[in-house]
Design a protein around this motif. Structure first.
Motif, PDB file in Angstrom:
ATOM      1  N   ARG A   1       0.844  -1.191   0.000  1.00  0.00           N
ATOM      2  CA  ARG A   1       0.000   0.000   0.000  1.00  0.00           C
ATOM      3  C   ARG A   1       0.885   1.249   0.000  1.00  0.00           C
ATOM      4  O   ARG A   1       2.035   1.192   0.403  1.00  0.00           O
ATOM      5  CB  ARG A   1      -0.870   0.061   1.262  1.00  0.00           C
ATOM      6  CG  ARG A   1      -1.735  -1.143   1.499  1.00  0.00           C
ATOM      7  CD  ARG A   1      -2.339  -1.081   2.905  1.00  0.00           C
ATOM      8  NE  ARG A   1      -3.122  -2.247   3.224  1.00  0.00           N
ATOM      9  CZ  ARG A   1      -4.415  -2.381   2.968  1.00  0.00           C
ATOM     10  NH1 ARG A   1      -5.068  -1.416   2.374  1.00  0.00           N
ATOM     11  NH2 ARG A   1      -5.059  -3.480   3.302  1.00  0.00           N
ATOM     12  N   ARG A   2       0.299   2.367  -0.417  1.00  0.00           N
ATOM     13  CA  ARG A   2       0.947   3.666  -0.242  1.00  0.00           C
ATOM     14  C   ARG A   2       0.329   4.322   0.980  1.00  0.00           C
ATOM     15  O   ARG A   2      -0.829   4.084   1.303  1.00  0.00           O
ATOM     16  CB  ARG A   2       0.702   4.557  -1.464  1.00  0.00           C
ATOM     17  CG  ARG A   2       1.530   4.161  -2.651  1.00  0.00           C
ATOM     18  CD  ARG A   2       1.301   5.043  -3.878  1.00  0.00           C
ATOM     19  NE  ARG A   2       1.055   6.444  -3.582  1.00  0.00           N
ATOM     20  CZ  ARG A   2       0.198   7.204  -4.258  1.00  0.00           C
ATOM     21  NH1 ARG A   2      -0.495   6.708  -5.254  1.00  0.00           N
ATOM     22  NH2 ARG A   2       0.027   8.474  -3.935  1.00  0.00           N
ATOM     23  N   ALA A   3       1.093   5.156   1.651  1.00  0.00           N
ATOM     24  CA  ALA A   3       0.587   5.880   2.815  1.00  0.00           C
ATOM     25  C   ALA A   3       1.019   7.344   2.707  1.00  0.00           C
ATOM     26  O   ALA A   3       2.135   7.630   2.258  1.00  0.00           O
ATOM     27  CB  ALA A   3       1.136   5.272   4.099  1.00  0.00           C
ATOM     28  N   GLU A   4       0.134   8.244   3.114  1.00  0.00           N
ATOM     29  CA  GLU A   4       0.450   9.672   3.111  1.00  0.00           C
ATOM     30  C   GLU A   4      -0.221  10.362   4.287  1.00  0.00           C
ATOM     31  O   GLU A   4      -1.374  10.072   4.602  1.00  0.00           O
ATOM     32  CB  GLU A   4      -0.024  10.345   1.815  1.00  0.00           C
ATOM     33  CG  GLU A   4       0.812  10.012   0.610  1.00  0.00           C
ATOM     34  CD  GLU A   4       0.405  10.815  -0.617  1.00  0.00           C
ATOM     35  OE1 GLU A   4      -0.119  11.945  -0.482  1.00  0.00           O
ATOM     36  OE2 GLU A   4       0.602  10.290  -1.731  1.00  0.00           O
ATOM     37  N   TRP A   5       0.525  11.284   4.908  1.00  0.00           N
ATOM     38  CA  TRP A   5      -0.027  12.147   5.936  1.00  0.00           C
ATOM     39  C   TRP A   5      -0.576  13.381   5.239  1.00  0.00           C
ATOM     40  O   TRP A   5       0.139  14.036   4.475  1.00  0.00           O
ATOM     41  CB  TRP A   5       1.052  12.568   6.933  1.00  0.00           C
ATOM     42  CG  TRP A   5       1.476  11.468   7.848  1.00  0.00           C
ATOM     43  CD1 TRP A   5       2.576  10.675   7.722  1.00  0.00           C
ATOM     44  CD2 TRP A   5       0.802  11.044   9.025  1.00  0.00           C
ATOM     45  NE1 TRP A   5       2.621   9.776   8.754  1.00  0.00           N
ATOM     46  CE2 TRP A   5       1.544   9.983   9.574  1.00  0.00           C
ATOM     47  CE3 TRP A   5      -0.363  11.460   9.669  1.00  0.00           C
ATOM     48  CZ2 TRP A   5       1.170   9.335  10.740  1.00  0.00           C
ATOM     49  CZ3 TRP A   5      -0.740  10.808  10.835  1.00  0.00           C
ATOM     50  CH2 TRP A   5       0.020   9.760  11.366  1.00  0.00           C
ATOM     51  N   VAL A   6      -1.843  13.704   5.486  1.00  0.00           N
ATOM     52  CA  VAL A   6      -2.488  14.855   4.852  1.00  0.00           C
ATOM     53  C   VAL A   6      -3.396  15.564   5.857  1.00  0.00           C
ATOM     54  O   VAL A   6      -3.726  15.011   6.908  1.00  0.00           O
ATOM     55  CB  VAL A   6      -3.308  14.432   3.606  1.00  0.00           C
ATOM     56  CG1 VAL A   6      -2.416  13.852   2.520  1.00  0.00           C
ATOM     57  CG2 VAL A   6      -4.397  13.445   3.971  1.00  0.00           C
ATOM     58  N   SER A   7      -3.800  16.775   5.506  1.00  0.00           N
ATOM     59  CA  SER A   7      -4.761  17.495   6.347  1.00  0.00           C
ATOM     60  C   SER A   7      -6.100  16.760   6.293  1.00  0.00           C
ATOM     61  O   SER A   7      -6.362  15.979   5.372  1.00  0.00           O
ATOM     62  CB  SER A   7      -4.938  18.923   5.832  1.00  0.00           C
ATOM     63  OG  SER A   7      -5.617  18.910   4.585  1.00  0.00           O
ATOM     64  N   CYS A   8      -6.945  17.042   7.255  1.00  0.00           N
ATOM     65  CA  CYS A   8      -8.272  16.411   7.265  1.00  0.00           C
ATOM     66  C   CYS A   8      -9.069  16.820   6.029  1.00  0.00           C
ATOM     67  O   CYS A   8      -9.796  16.001   5.458  1.00  0.00           O
ATOM     68  CB  CYS A   8      -9.027  16.783   8.536  1.00  0.00           C
ATOM     69  SG  CYS A   8      -8.350  16.000  10.022  1.00  0.00           S
TER      70      CYS A   8
END
Length: 170
Positions: free
Chosen positions: A125-132
Motif C-alpha cells: 500500500r501507499r501511505a500519506e499524511w495529509v490534512s483532514c
C-alpha cells in the motif's frame, strides 16, 4: 396490487443480508510548528483508492484494539487508541467472486507516536499524511468525509498538545 407489493417486500427482506461490522483507525498526529492535525491515509490493496486502516473483528480484542492492530498491520503505525468510537460510516465492501456486502465501520481515533519500518503489509500500500480537508477530498465514502471534517473541528477546538519545551505542536 397491495398483496403483490407485500410479497415483494417480504421476499426482499428474506434475502437481505445483515450489515457487517468492521473497525477502523483514524490515525492522526499534530503537525510540527503549528496547530494543525494530520491524518494518515493508505491505499486499498485491490482498487488503490484512499482509505483508513480497517478490518474485521478479532477474537480476544476489543473493537478499539482491533482497529489499532489494523493500523499496525496495514500502515505500520502504533500509538494510543481511544476506546470510544468517534463515529461510524457505511460502505459496500467488495468480496471475492464480485459479491458486495454492506459494512458499517466504527472508527476509533489513534494518536500515532511510532512509525514502524517493518509491518505485515509493507510494500502493498501507499501511505500519506495529509490534512483532514485533503483526506476528505481523497476518500470516496461520504460518511468518512463527514467524520474526518468533524474530527478536525473537534481537535482544533482543543488546544494542540504542549511540547516538552513549552511551545505548541509536536
Amino acid at each position: 396490487m397491495n398483496i403483490l407489493n407485500r410479497i415483494v417486500s417480504d421476499v426482499h427482506l428474506m434475502f437481505r443480508r445483515p450489515v457487517r461490522e468492521q473497525y477502523g483507525a483514524l490515525c492522526y498526529r499534530w503537525k510540527k510548528k503549528r496547530s494543525a492535525v494530520e491524518v494518515l491515509l493508505i491505499t486499498s490493496r485491490d482498487t488503490g483508492r484512499w482509505v483508513i486502516p480497517k478490518g474485521w473483528p478479532m477474537e480476544g480484542k476489543s473493537a478499539a484494539g482491533a482497529a489499532a492492530r489494523e493500523a499496525w498491520e496495514e500502515a505500520g503505525v502504533k500509538g494510543s487508541v481511544r476506546e470510544e468510537p468517534i463515529g461510524s460510516y457505511r460502505y459496500m465492501k467488495g468480496m471475492p467472486h464480485g459479491l458486495k456486502v454492506d459494512c458499517r465501520v466504527r472508527v476509533f481515533a489513534l494518536s500515532v507516536d511510532d512509525i514502524c519500518k517493518n509491518f505485515p503489509e509493507k510494500g502493498e500500500r501507499r501511505a500519506e499524511w495529509v490534512s483532514c480537508a485533503e483526506a476528505a477530498d481523497r476518500v470516496q465514502e461520504p460518511g468518512l468525509k463527514t467524520l474526518m471534517l468533524a474530527f478536525e473541528r473537534t481537535m482544533l477546538a482543543k488546544d494542540a498538545p504542549a511540547a516538552k519545551n513549552g511551545t505548541t505542536g509536536a
